[in-house]
Design a protein around this motif. Sequence first.
Motif, PDB file in Angstrom:
ATOM      1  N   ASP A 103       2.618  -9.492  12.447  1.00  0.00           N
ATOM      2  CA  ASP A 103       2.436 -10.348  11.288  1.00  0.00           C
ATOM      3  C   ASP A 103       3.800 -10.806  10.796  1.00  0.00           C
ATOM      4  O   ASP A 103       4.483 -10.118  10.056  1.00  0.00           O
ATOM      5  CB  ASP A 103       1.715  -9.568  10.190  1.00  0.00           C
ATOM      6  CG  ASP A 103       1.233 -10.501   9.100  1.00  0.00           C
ATOM      7  OD1 ASP A 103       1.139 -11.699   9.367  1.00  0.00           O
ATOM      8  OD2 ASP A 103       0.960 -10.013   8.002  1.00  0.00           O
TER       9      ASP A 103
ATOM     10  N   ALA B 218      -3.846 -10.605   8.584  1.00  0.00           N
ATOM     11  CA  ALA B 218      -4.428 -11.746   7.876  1.00  0.00           C
ATOM     12  C   ALA B 218      -3.536 -12.283   6.761  1.00  0.00           C
ATOM     13  O   ALA B 218      -3.740 -13.400   6.289  1.00  0.00           O
ATOM     14  CB  ALA B 218      -5.788 -11.372   7.307  1.00  0.00           C
ATOM     15  N   ALA B 219      -2.542 -11.505   6.348  1.00  0.00           N
ATOM     16  CA  ALA B 219      -1.770 -11.900   5.169  1.00  0.00           C
ATOM     17  C   ALA B 219      -1.123 -13.271   5.332  1.00  0.00           C
ATOM     18  O   ALA B 219      -1.257 -14.133   4.454  1.00  0.00           O
ATOM     19  CB  ALA B 219      -0.716 -10.842   4.882  1.00  0.00           C
TER      20      ALA B 219
ATOM     21  N   VAL C 286       5.851 -13.026   8.570  1.00  0.00           N
ATOM     22  CA  VAL C 286       5.653 -13.838   7.375  1.00  0.00           C
ATOM     23  C   VAL C 286       6.991 -14.437   6.962  1.00  0.00           C
ATOM     24  O   VAL C 286       7.941 -13.721   6.670  1.00  0.00           O
ATOM     25  CB  VAL C 286       5.103 -12.986   6.217  1.00  0.00           C
ATOM     26  CG1 VAL C 286       4.590 -13.882   5.098  1.00  0.00           C
ATOM     27  CG2 VAL C 286       4.006 -12.069   6.698  1.00  0.00           C
TER      28      VAL C 286
ATOM     29  N   LYS D 173      -2.499 -10.807  -2.348  1.00  0.00           N
ATOM     30  CA  LYS D 173      -2.635 -11.044  -0.913  1.00  0.00           C
ATOM     31  C   LYS D 173      -2.987  -9.739  -0.188  1.00  0.00           C
ATOM     32  O   LYS D 173      -3.926  -9.679   0.609  1.00  0.00           O
ATOM     33  CB  LYS D 173      -1.294 -11.600  -0.414  1.00  0.00           C
ATOM     34  CG  LYS D 173      -1.202 -11.869   1.035  1.00  0.00           C
ATOM     35  CD  LYS D 173       0.110 -12.558   1.354  1.00  0.00           C
ATOM     36  CE  LYS D 173       1.284 -11.591   1.334  1.00  0.00           C
ATOM     37  NZ  LYS D 173       2.572 -12.245   1.584  1.00  0.00           N
ATOM     38  N   TRP D 174      -2.241  -8.688  -0.529  1.00  0.00           N
ATOM     39  CA  TRP D 174      -2.465  -7.420   0.164  1.00  0.00           C
ATOM     40  C   TRP D 174      -3.806  -6.803  -0.226  1.00  0.00           C
ATOM     41  O   TRP D 174      -4.456  -6.148   0.588  1.00  0.00           O
ATOM     42  CB  TRP D 174      -1.311  -6.451  -0.093  1.00  0.00           C
ATOM     43  CG  TRP D 174      -0.032  -6.952   0.519  1.00  0.00           C
ATOM     44  CD1 TRP D 174       1.102  -7.331  -0.138  1.00  0.00           C
ATOM     45  CD2 TRP D 174       0.213  -7.200   1.921  1.00  0.00           C
ATOM     46  NE1 TRP D 174       2.045  -7.784   0.756  1.00  0.00           N
ATOM     47  CE2 TRP D 174       1.528  -7.719   2.021  1.00  0.00           C
ATOM     48  CE3 TRP D 174      -0.539  -7.043   3.078  1.00  0.00           C
ATOM     49  CZ2 TRP D 174       2.106  -8.069   3.247  1.00  0.00           C
ATOM     50  CZ3 TRP D 174       0.037  -7.387   4.292  1.00  0.00           C
ATOM     51  CH2 TRP D 174       1.339  -7.898   4.370  1.00  0.00           C
TER      52      TRP D 174
END
Lengths: 537, 289
Positions: B242, A326-327, B244, A451-452
């Motif tokens: 993920d 989700a980050a 980023v 965020k985390w």
Amino acid sequence: MEKKLKRSLALITVISILSASMIGCTRGKVADSQEPTGEKEPNTTKSDSEQTKEAGEKAEPVEIEVWNVNVGELPTEKGGTMYNYFKERIGVAPTMPAIPWNGGEAYLQRFRPAMAANDLPDMFLPHGGIEATIIENKAAVNLKDYLPKYAPNVWERIPAEIWDVIAAADPSGEGGIYYIPMIKDYVDHGAYIRQDWLDNLGLDMPKTRNQFVDVLKAFRDQDANKNGDPDDEIPTGGREGGSWMDHLFTPFGVAILAGKPGWEIYEGEITYAGVTKNMRSAIEFIRYLYQEKLMDQETFFNKKKEWDAKLYSDRVGIYYHMPEYAASRIEKMRNTNPNAEVKALPIFDVEGYDGVVSKKVLKRPEWMITADTQEKIIACLTLLNYLNDPENYVDLEYGAQGMHHVVKDGKKVMLEQDNTKMECRFRSNIISEKQIVNRMDESKTEEDAWKWDMVKNLILDTNAQPTILSAANGMPSSVYGDYADIRSHTMYKEYMTRIVIGEWSIDKFDEFVEKWHKSGGEEVTKNVRKWYAAVKK
Amino acid sequence: MSSKTQDRLIDIIIYMFLAILAFIMLVPLLNVVSTSLSHGTAVDRGEIYIFPIEPTLASWSYIFKENRMWRSLFITISTTFIGVVNSLFLTSLTAYPLAKKEFKIGKVMMVTIVFTMIFRAPMIPYFLTLRSLGLYDSIFVLILPHAISAYNLIIMRTFFKQLPDELEEAAKIEGCGYFQMLFRIVIPNSKAVLATLGLFYAVAQWNQFLHPILFIKSSKMFPLQLLLRQMVDGTEEIDMVDIVMTTMVYNEQTVKAAAVIFAMLPIMMVYPFIQRYFVKGAMLGSVKG
């Protein structure tokens, strides 16, 4: 004319020969560059080797070829960074080619001929139910006796019940263990709500069906994102085929994952959730939401890109996803709305139903071993044992120094993900909630702690909800026999979609149940019940 | 209304219709070009249609700095070039006798050739055969299996059949053999079909995906299409990883768009140069089979 023709022919011949020899040269260079060279060994791995010298380095590493998911990262080749990483630590040197994935399709395209040509790698991910064929043909190594001795971390960390389920899938009835599963001891999917939207409208977190509908109505009618436009909010929604909207099914006790109904105990017997009365009620409810424009009217057209664009442009109130990834989503939402805040949405109460998440601990068969020598089998298991040792977990996450992380002021700092420069980090196939949360605590900095922490809370809250262990854990794909349509939920998706969008009335659901049973569902149900009875023995 | 004005009106309508059609076909391409030139955040929000938003060359600069792209481009260009020369040479050598009435076994050969168009070799035996020929993880697997396409062979044979016999008869009287006739008379008169089939072969070579995925193991030999697939995977499988990239103005999607254009541009640039032959050749080949 004649001269001209001769000259053209000569030119074509010369060009062809030249080009062929150029390719020959390139090929030579390619082969050369695969060899380990002094240049290729980065300085950074020297420090790794220094660290592991005490652990004892083997002079002759055992080379193994491994295939697993590659999402665009560099391959691990002989002499490559991750090859050396493991060679220095455990004396096992894995190579992993970069096989395009394409949702698993490209992987299978490469895999099938390799299987037929008896040219499989030593260890691999059996994707798309192919493990059933391999087990049937006895083409994989029975790991039952090897695991306790050579991979105790794998053997002991996976619960005995899971091994029983895997052993029950051996068609010979001898209880062989032919694959090692991916295990997640936590729920890795969940529904998320924009807390800042709730705050903007002075609403509380919904806990019952009525409150949930009220929140959706408020999102629909008011300017929840405070951008001055009360009409751009999408209260909730999902993606094509009814995927990524499980939060609308689970409150009715429907066992479902990413839009695919599962098998669970209903009225005392294991049953396909798609044909239960719970599913009927859930579809009826979703149909109501759709008619009231409380969910995205484009739900059944949304592909990932379109749905993500709606999320990132601050338009979606409630969505379903995987919290551990989700980050980047939250960050992208904040690019549009700096106040974006996301919280886990509890399963709301519906009268007459027990809302519950059916937790699948056994995610998929992760590794099969087909190595042909004792030495290589042991090497594969040594690698898996290392990957699944909790002591090594943080170290593995940071990967190789210089490639995945750098050391700043004595502390490891992860480098930004760049597939063009990074090899795939080999990861553990037994993942616990604790490991995931620790990873976040470990890697957060002062700037990105917000965020985390938000993601951590999503994981913890998602797992605080009522869950049951799925009855279909480890169910082999062979139960579907020749009924591929039943396995791919084709008929369910069609009926569900048409009923929800209002093309068909809810009564059509009964027709679906009947048709589903007639077109193979009955046979599959028999197989599943037979399998379940064998597991429960 | 005079007939001249009427004609002009009809022309205008036809041109307008074609212009709209061309625009509709261009929209997806423009969208990808604009995505590659836009800021990542705008792309994330789905704001790109035809024009770039917050234009930047960041994705292109990323692609140009990528060694893998250049290496794959070189491999694709080389295999396409050698493949086309090789294919045209072998196709004309095969098509010429088949176009001759005096070639007695021509009909049987044609049936065999058409047979391969209808019944394709199953994947596994095909894989095993090519592997046993030493083509596994070899650059030649990108060229040799595509040496002759049955469809293209039939077009070329038909074209050769249509050439007037008188051309060759004169040469025969002068003492020309079959090879001399092929290379001195027939091929110089077949530019249109050679250009057309050259383009067919080139596009097929350029876009090939199945052979590389089955046979190319070493990523250093990946042709452009395979590398592109791998790059696209990195963005589409994001549910699993993920990724980023927060500090950059490009993101997975803009890089993917730039890579798509990068892989498409060279082959697209070939079209205008052989267009004049192309229309003629395609029409000629299709008159009879």
